[in-house]
Design an enzyme around this catalytic site. Structure first.
Site, mmCIF file in Angstrom:
data_model
loop_
_atom_site.group_PDB
_atom_site.id
_atom_site.type_symbol
_atom_site.label_atom_id
_atom_site.label_comp_id
_atom_site.label_asym_id
_atom_site.label_seq_id
_atom_site.Cartn_x
_atom_site.Cartn_y
_atom_site.Cartn_z
ATOM 1 N N LYS A 13 0.786 -1.196 -0.045
ATOM 2 C CA LYS A 13 0.062 0.111 -0.088
ATOM 3 C C LYS A 13 0.868 1.236 -0.061
ATOM 4 O O LYS A 13 0.543 2.321 -0.694
ATOM 5 C CB LYS A 13 -0.865 -0.119 1.337
ATOM 6 N N ARG A 88 -9.566 0.732 8.682
ATOM 7 C CA ARG A 88 -9.119 -0.791 9.087
ATOM 8 C C ARG A 88 -10.203 -1.445 9.630
ATOM 9 O O ARG A 88 -9.697 -2.815 9.977
ATOM 10 C CB ARG A 88 -7.885 -0.399 10.037
ATOM 11 N N ARG A 123 12.025 -5.899 4.610
ATOM 12 C CA ARG A 123 11.864 -4.621 4.419
ATOM 13 C C ARG A 123 12.807 -3.932 5.510
ATOM 14 O O ARG A 123 13.191 -4.361 6.464
ATOM 15 C CB ARG A 123 10.215 -4.328 4.802
ATOM 16 N N ARG A 156 11.725 -2.796 10.972
ATOM 17 C CA ARG A 156 10.639 -2.094 11.685
ATOM 18 C C ARG A 156 10.431 -3.084 12.675
ATOM 19 O O ARG A 156 10.400 -4.215 12.612
ATOM 20 C CB ARG A 156 9.493 -1.820 10.955
ATOM 21 N N ARG A 167 -0.434 -9.607 13.019
ATOM 22 C CA ARG A 167 -0.808 -8.594 12.035
ATOM 23 C C ARG A 167 -1.676 -9.118 10.976
ATOM 24 O O ARG A 167 -2.838 -8.784 10.566
ATOM 25 C CB ARG A 167 0.253 -7.725 11.453
HETATM 26 P P1 AP5 Z 1 4.972 -1.602 1.783
HETATM 27 O O1 AP5 Z 1 4.416 -0.685 0.530
HETATM 28 O O2 AP5 Z 1 5.696 -0.987 2.861
HETATM 29 O O3 AP5 Z 1 3.723 -2.173 2.207
HETATM 30 P P2 AP5 Z 1 2.213 -1.874 3.103
HETATM 31 O O4 AP5 Z 1 0.910 -2.325 2.829
HETATM 32 O O5 AP5 Z 1 2.329 -0.465 3.207
HETATM 33 O O6 AP5 Z 1 2.751 -2.324 4.488
HETATM 34 P P3 AP5 Z 1 2.804 -1.880 6.054
HETATM 35 O O7 AP5 Z 1 3.254 -3.001 6.845
HETATM 36 O O8 AP5 Z 1 3.205 -0.259 5.983
HETATM 37 O O9 AP5 Z 1 1.378 -1.839 6.189
HETATM 38 P P4 AP5 Z 1 0.358 -2.089 7.592
HETATM 39 O O10 AP5 Z 1 -0.933 -1.772 7.033
HETATM 40 O O11 AP5 Z 1 0.909 -3.242 8.398
HETATM 41 O O12 AP5 Z 1 1.094 -0.834 8.542
HETATM 42 P P5 AP5 Z 1 0.979 0.761 8.673
HETATM 43 O O13 AP5 Z 1 2.145 1.216 8.751
HETATM 44 O O14 AP5 Z 1 -0.468 0.957 8.201
HETATM 45 O O15 AP5 Z 1 5.677 -2.856 1.157
HETATM 46 C C1 AP5 Z 1 6.146 -3.841 1.930
HETATM 47 C C2 AP5 Z 1 7.331 -4.428 1.680
HETATM 48 O O16 AP5 Z 1 7.367 -5.049 0.310
HETATM 49 C C3 AP5 Z 1 8.715 -3.340 1.557
HETATM 50 O O17 AP5 Z 1 9.775 -3.460 1.609
HETATM 51 C C4 AP5 Z 1 8.367 -2.864 -0.273
HETATM 52 O O18 AP5 Z 1 9.565 -2.494 -0.920
HETATM 53 C C5 AP5 Z 1 8.247 -4.257 -0.722
HETATM 54 N N1 AP5 Z 1 7.168 -4.362 -2.068
HETATM 55 C C6 AP5 Z 1 6.127 -3.630 -2.180
HETATM 56 N N2 AP5 Z 1 5.574 -3.981 -3.402
HETATM 57 C C7 AP5 Z 1 6.412 -5.072 -3.870
HETATM 58 C C8 AP5 Z 1 6.032 -5.657 -4.991
HETATM 59 N N3 AP5 Z 1 5.188 -5.513 -6.031
HETATM 60 N N4 AP5 Z 1 7.198 -6.622 -5.147
HETATM 61 C C9 AP5 Z 1 8.022 -6.784 -4.217
HETATM 62 N N5 AP5 Z 1 8.172 -6.186 -3.168
HETATM 63 C C10 AP5 Z 1 7.451 -5.184 -2.941
HETATM 64 O O19 AP5 Z 1 0.363 0.178 10.216
HETATM 65 C C11 AP5 Z 1 1.104 -0.202 11.348
HETATM 66 C C12 AP5 Z 1 0.547 -0.272 12.910
HETATM 67 O O20 AP5 Z 1 -0.307 1.190 12.952
HETATM 68 C C13 AP5 Z 1 -0.729 -1.151 12.484
HETATM 69 O O21 AP5 Z 1 -0.635 -2.524 12.991
HETATM 70 C C14 AP5 Z 1 -1.622 -0.481 13.834
HETATM 71 O O22 AP5 Z 1 -1.174 -1.213 15.151
HETATM 72 C C15 AP5 Z 1 -1.372 0.793 13.466
HETATM 73 N N6 AP5 Z 1 -2.361 1.524 12.584
HETATM 74 C C16 AP5 Z 1 -2.111 2.051 11.510
HETATM 75 N N7 AP5 Z 1 -3.309 2.631 11.193
HETATM 76 C C17 AP5 Z 1 -4.487 2.235 11.731
HETATM 77 C C18 AP5 Z 1 -5.690 2.235 11.748
HETATM 78 N N8 AP5 Z 1 -6.585 2.892 10.777
HETATM 79 N N9 AP5 Z 1 -6.717 1.493 12.629
HETATM 80 C C19 AP5 Z 1 -5.887 1.183 13.921
HETATM 81 N N10 AP5 Z 1 -4.395 0.907 13.911
HETATM 82 C C20 AP5 Z 1 -3.949 1.572 12.794
#
Ligand code: AP5
Length: 210
Positions: A13, A88, A123, A156, A167
């Site tokens: 994402k 979410r 990552r 991370r 997760r």
């Molecule tokens: P990346 O683009 O970083 O993936 P992402 O989907 O953004 O993953 P996140 O881990 O950031 O999402 P998340 O939803 O768990 O965490 P968030 O920060 O929102 O890609 C991942 C890896 O793969 C990278 O290394 C990239 O280079 C690689 N990659 C990408 N595309 C690729 C491809 N096509 N091919 C190969 N490699 C690829 O949330 C963190 C925490 O915050 C949550 O767990 C929760 O505790 C809290 N939180 C955040 N938002 C909320 C909410 N709305 N409600 C409640 N809690 C929340």
């Protein structure tokens, strides 16, 4: 245009949000990045969020909804925005609807769990500016050093294998029901995450234009 990016942790994402942001010139709002910043700065919401994030659980709805509401009221969101990681839960989606925000499209990036685990184990993120890399798929030019700001890149905290499993379980239980929620509104488009980031980007941009 107001967009939501939906998908499991590590589906890509954040990576696709960067691409859309450049293509459409609208800001990305990542609740994950905002919460990590709040934790780093030791704010009240950061203190509330930390233990949930470290264990891979969702931060309580009221905390995240408050943060989001303030952010989308800012000037740069007037012409549209990309929501990365919000909503979410169904109550978060309902809160968004109740704010009177019209969502144009919800793009789900679908990647199977096994591939997600592989991606998150590689990552690396910059501890200074938060930029995200991957040891195989998006390496930094110099190992361990952020291309953008020269900061140190690290694993991370919530990318440890056990936390990733938590997760994923939380995603399937609490976030995946949003697919049905937005399908009923006729807004859901699913893009299959590809091996190459650029291939996924082509599909994502085509889905937005369709
Ligand atoms: P990346 O683009 O970083 O993936 P992402 O989907 O953004 O993953 P996140 O881990 O950031 O999402 P998340 O939803 O768990 O965490 P968030 O920060 O929102 O890609 C991942 C890896 O793969 C990278 O290394 C990239 O280079 C690689 N990659 C990408 N595309 C690729 C491809 N096509 N091919 C190969 N490699 C690829 O949330 C963190 C925490 O915050 C949550 O767990 C929760 O505790 C809290 N939180 C955040 N938002 C909320 C909410 N709305 N409600 C409640 N809690 C929340």
């Amino acid at each position: 245009m107001n967009l939501i990016l939906l998908g499991a942790p590590g589906a890509g994402k954040g990576t696709q949000a960067e691409v859309i942001c450049k293509a459409l010139n609208i800001p990305t709002i990542s609740t994950g990045n905002m919460l990590r910043e709040a934790v780093k700065n030791g704010t009240k919401s950061g203190l509330e969020a930390k233990s949930f994030m470290d264990s891979g659980k969702l931060v309580p709805d009221e905390v995240v909804i408050g943060i989001l509401k303030d952010r989308i009221a800012e000037d740069d969101c007037k012409n549209g925005f990309i929501l990365d990681g919000f909503p979410r839960t169904v109550p978060q989606a309902e809160a968004l609807d109740n704010m009177g925000v019209t969502i144009d499209k919800v793009i789900e990036i679908y990647v199977p769990d096994e591939k997600i685990k592989q991606r998150l184990s590689g990552r690396r993120v910059c501890e200074r500016c938060g930029n995200s890399y991957h040891v195989d798929f998006k390496p930094t030019k110099v190992e361990g050093v952020c291309d953008a700001c020269g900061g140190k890149t690290v694993i991370r905290k919530d990318d440890e294998p056990e936390t990733v499993n938590n997760r994923l379980a939380v995603y399937h239980e609490q976030t995946a029901p949003l697919k049905g929620y937005y399908e009923k509104q006729g807004k859901l488009v699913t893009v299959e995450g590809q091996e190459e980031v650029s291939e996924t980007s082509k599909l994502t941009l085509a889905a937005i234009e369709a």
